[in-house]
Design an enzyme around this catalytic site. Sequence first.
Site, PDB file in Angstrom:
ATOM      1  N   TYR A  76     -13.257   5.898 -14.206  1.00 42.72           N
ATOM      2  CA  TYR A  76     -13.109   4.991 -12.807  1.00 42.72           C
ATOM      3  C   TYR A  76     -13.654   3.447 -13.420  1.00 42.72           C
ATOM      4  O   TYR A  76     -13.234   2.443 -13.271  1.00 42.72           O
ATOM      5  CB  TYR A  76     -13.725   5.364 -11.656  1.00 42.72           C
ATOM      6  CG  TYR A  76     -13.860   4.446 -10.726  1.00 42.72           C
ATOM      7  CD1 TYR A  76     -12.521   3.808  -9.836  1.00 42.72           C
ATOM      8  CD2 TYR A  76     -15.172   3.768 -10.160  1.00 42.72           C
ATOM      9  CE1 TYR A  76     -12.783   2.893  -9.062  1.00 42.72           C
ATOM     10  CE2 TYR A  76     -15.202   2.837  -9.135  1.00 42.72           C
ATOM     11  CZ  TYR A  76     -14.189   2.456  -8.528  1.00 42.72           C
ATOM     12  OH  TYR A  76     -14.145   1.435  -7.509  1.00 42.72           O
TER      13      TYR A  76
ATOM     14  N   LYS B 232     -11.649  -0.071 -14.380  1.00 45.96           N
ATOM     15  CA  LYS B 232     -12.060  -1.155 -13.770  1.00 45.96           C
ATOM     16  C   LYS B 232     -12.366  -2.276 -14.562  1.00 45.96           C
ATOM     17  O   LYS B 232     -12.023  -3.411 -14.502  1.00 45.96           O
ATOM     18  CB  LYS B 232     -13.156  -0.983 -12.540  1.00 45.96           C
ATOM     19  CG  LYS B 232     -12.924  -0.379 -11.240  1.00 45.96           C
ATOM     20  CD  LYS B 232     -12.163  -1.203 -10.342  1.00 45.96           C
ATOM     21  CE  LYS B 232     -11.518  -0.592  -9.079  1.00 45.96           C
ATOM     22  NZ  LYS B 232     -10.758  -1.385  -8.230  1.00 45.96           N
TER      23      LYS B 232
ATOM     24  N   THR C 281      -4.525   6.768   0.343  1.00 43.32           N
ATOM     25  CA  THR C 281      -5.779   7.017   1.124  1.00 43.32           C
ATOM     26  C   THR C 281      -5.709   6.202   2.359  1.00 43.32           C
ATOM     27  O   THR C 281      -6.614   6.267   3.277  1.00 43.32           O
ATOM     28  CB  THR C 281      -6.985   6.731   0.387  1.00 43.32           C
ATOM     29  OG1 THR C 281      -7.125   5.626  -0.262  1.00 43.32           O
ATOM     30  CG2 THR C 281      -7.268   7.800  -0.648  1.00 43.32           C
TER      31      THR C 281
ATOM     32  N   ILE D  60     -26.350  17.234   0.162  1.00 44.40           N
ATOM     33  CA  ILE D  60     -26.707  16.319  -0.734  1.00 44.40           C
ATOM     34  C   ILE D  60     -26.462  16.819  -2.306  1.00 44.40           C
ATOM     35  O   ILE D  60     -27.119  17.846  -2.800  1.00 44.40           O
ATOM     36  CB  ILE D  60     -28.150  15.964  -0.457  1.00 44.40           C
ATOM     37  CG1 ILE D  60     -28.309  15.343   0.833  1.00 44.40           C
ATOM     38  CG2 ILE D  60     -28.702  14.881  -1.640  1.00 44.40           C
ATOM     39  CD1 ILE D  60     -29.692  15.186   1.393  1.00 44.40           C
TER      40      ILE D  60
ATOM     41  N   ILE E  32       2.060   0.141  -6.270  1.00 43.18           N
ATOM     42  CA  ILE E  32       1.701  -0.948  -7.066  1.00 43.18           C
ATOM     43  C   ILE E  32       2.213  -0.773  -8.561  1.00 43.18           C
ATOM     44  O   ILE E  32       2.496  -1.585  -9.109  1.00 43.18           O
ATOM     45  CB  ILE E  32       0.358  -1.512  -7.244  1.00 43.18           C
ATOM     46  CG1 ILE E  32      -0.610  -0.143  -7.797  1.00 43.18           C
ATOM     47  CG2 ILE E  32      -0.398  -2.076  -5.886  1.00 43.18           C
ATOM     48  CD1 ILE E  32      -2.048  -0.590  -8.415  1.00 43.18           C
TER      49      ILE E  32
ATOM     50  N   ASP F  62       0.939  -1.279  -0.061  1.00 40.50           N
ATOM     51  CA  ASP F  62       0.010   0.149   0.218  1.00 40.50           C
ATOM     52  C   ASP F  62       0.931   1.191   0.060  1.00 40.50           C
ATOM     53  O   ASP F  62       1.936   1.395   0.663  1.00 40.50           O
ATOM     54  CB  ASP F  62      -0.805   0.077   1.238  1.00 40.50           C
ATOM     55  CG  ASP F  62      -2.326   0.909   1.250  1.00 40.50           C
ATOM     56  OD1 ASP F  62      -3.335   0.587   1.219  1.00 40.50           O
ATOM     57  OD2 ASP F  62      -1.864   2.213   0.735  1.00 40.50           O
TER      58      ASP F  62
ATOM     59  N   GLY G  51     -20.076  12.395 -14.139  1.00 40.83           N
ATOM     60  CA  GLY G  51     -19.725  11.119 -13.896  1.00 40.83           C
ATOM     61  C   GLY G  51     -20.569  10.040 -12.875  1.00 40.83           C
ATOM     62  O   GLY G  51     -20.194   9.158 -12.442  1.00 40.83           O
ATOM     63  N   GLU G  52     -21.476  10.702 -12.483  1.00 44.12           N
ATOM     64  CA  GLU G  52     -22.233   9.921 -11.380  1.00 44.12           C
ATOM     65  C   GLU G  52     -23.687   9.335 -12.107  1.00 44.12           C
ATOM     66  O   GLU G  52     -24.603  10.054 -12.775  1.00 44.12           O
ATOM     67  CB  GLU G  52     -22.748  10.571 -10.258  1.00 44.12           C
ATOM     68  CG  GLU G  52     -21.367  11.016  -9.594  1.00 44.12           C
ATOM     69  CD  GLU G  52     -21.606  11.545  -8.244  1.00 44.12           C
ATOM     70  OE1 GLU G  52     -22.519  11.932  -7.530  1.00 44.12           O
ATOM     71  OE2 GLU G  52     -20.637  11.559  -7.503  1.00 44.12           O
TER      72      GLU G  52
END
Length: 305
Positions: free
Chosen positions: A141, A145, A35, A200, A52, A31, A267-268
């Site tokens: 993201y 993945k 974060t 929110i 990594i 690691d 992006g959400e």
Amino acid sequence: MKALVTGGAGFIGSQVADALIENGHHVEIIDNLFTGRRENLPAKAVFHHLDIRSDEIHDVFARGGFDVMFHLAAQMDVRKSVADPAYDAQANILGGINLLQACKNTGVKKVIFSSTGGAIYGEQVEFPAKENHPQNPCSPYGISKLAFEKYLQFYYSEYGLKYISLRYANVYGPRQRGDGEAGVVAIFFERLLAGQKAVIYGDGEQTRDFTFVGDVVKANLAALEYSDIGAFNVGTGIETNINELFDIIKEIVGSKQGRIHEPGKPGEQRRSVIDHTKINNAMGWKPQFTLRQGLLKTAEYFRKL
Ligand code: NAD
């Protein structure tokens, strides 16, 4: 077994490492503490403070003789991936390939990858999404993945390196950080307990499938026992919108704050919820925690901070 856990100082990775140690496995962790937090590291794990993407990880693999790699290290912030897609790809794709090369070169037998069922499918057309749902990620993201899942398929077909891809929904629970932009449960708990403003974004009608970290850890352990390969959703199949989530956390905390809305973020996705029938049939996994039970456990943690 000898297990390498990447991202083992992080929210989920450290709890996977704890569970592996409890089950008698030897655990080493890579690691970069980007974060992750040193205090999350299990005392019995061997810790390598490395990125990594670095060359040094190859020495760790050569010395370690690992049977299995749990790969959790990642740039995992959707909004950050939109702001800096190159960084996201460097960590999640190039870093991942560096690890797969090390696995291949040192005879690792299996990779258990922390993927995302929230971001891989993109705007859903079926609810809840099964694993064969169209994959049109809305963010870099989700793309990184998905790309790494393809590399896993390649390393399996070319070199026989087995893999399980666990596509998590929105994971929450103890050790999640509330000081970033991701992790709405942690952010709401931290802000409301401190008497600060909790925002929110958007109208709050966007939905997520909130899954407790203890259940996610159990899916990782089940994946270790499972002999076949493939991608599996790890979620509850239940949609909760952000307004409802805010109201439950507010009630648990005993806050008086009303809902405060600000414009939504790019992006959400609008709705996200995934089906866990496949992993239930294959590995007998299903979530044990209701949202309220998981939030009460999470509240205990945030109250002690
Ligand atoms: P986290 O940020 O707490 O954990 C990620 C860990 O990886 C951290 O300890 C960080 O320091 C480390 N890391 C990041 N980049 C690194 C690098 N280049 N080299 C070495 N270490 C690096 O986040 P988390 O929520 O525990 O996520 C763990 C995994 O689960 C990630 O792969 C994430 O994409 C995936 N996931 C999380 C969720 C969620 O809701 N939290 C949902 C779907 C998938």
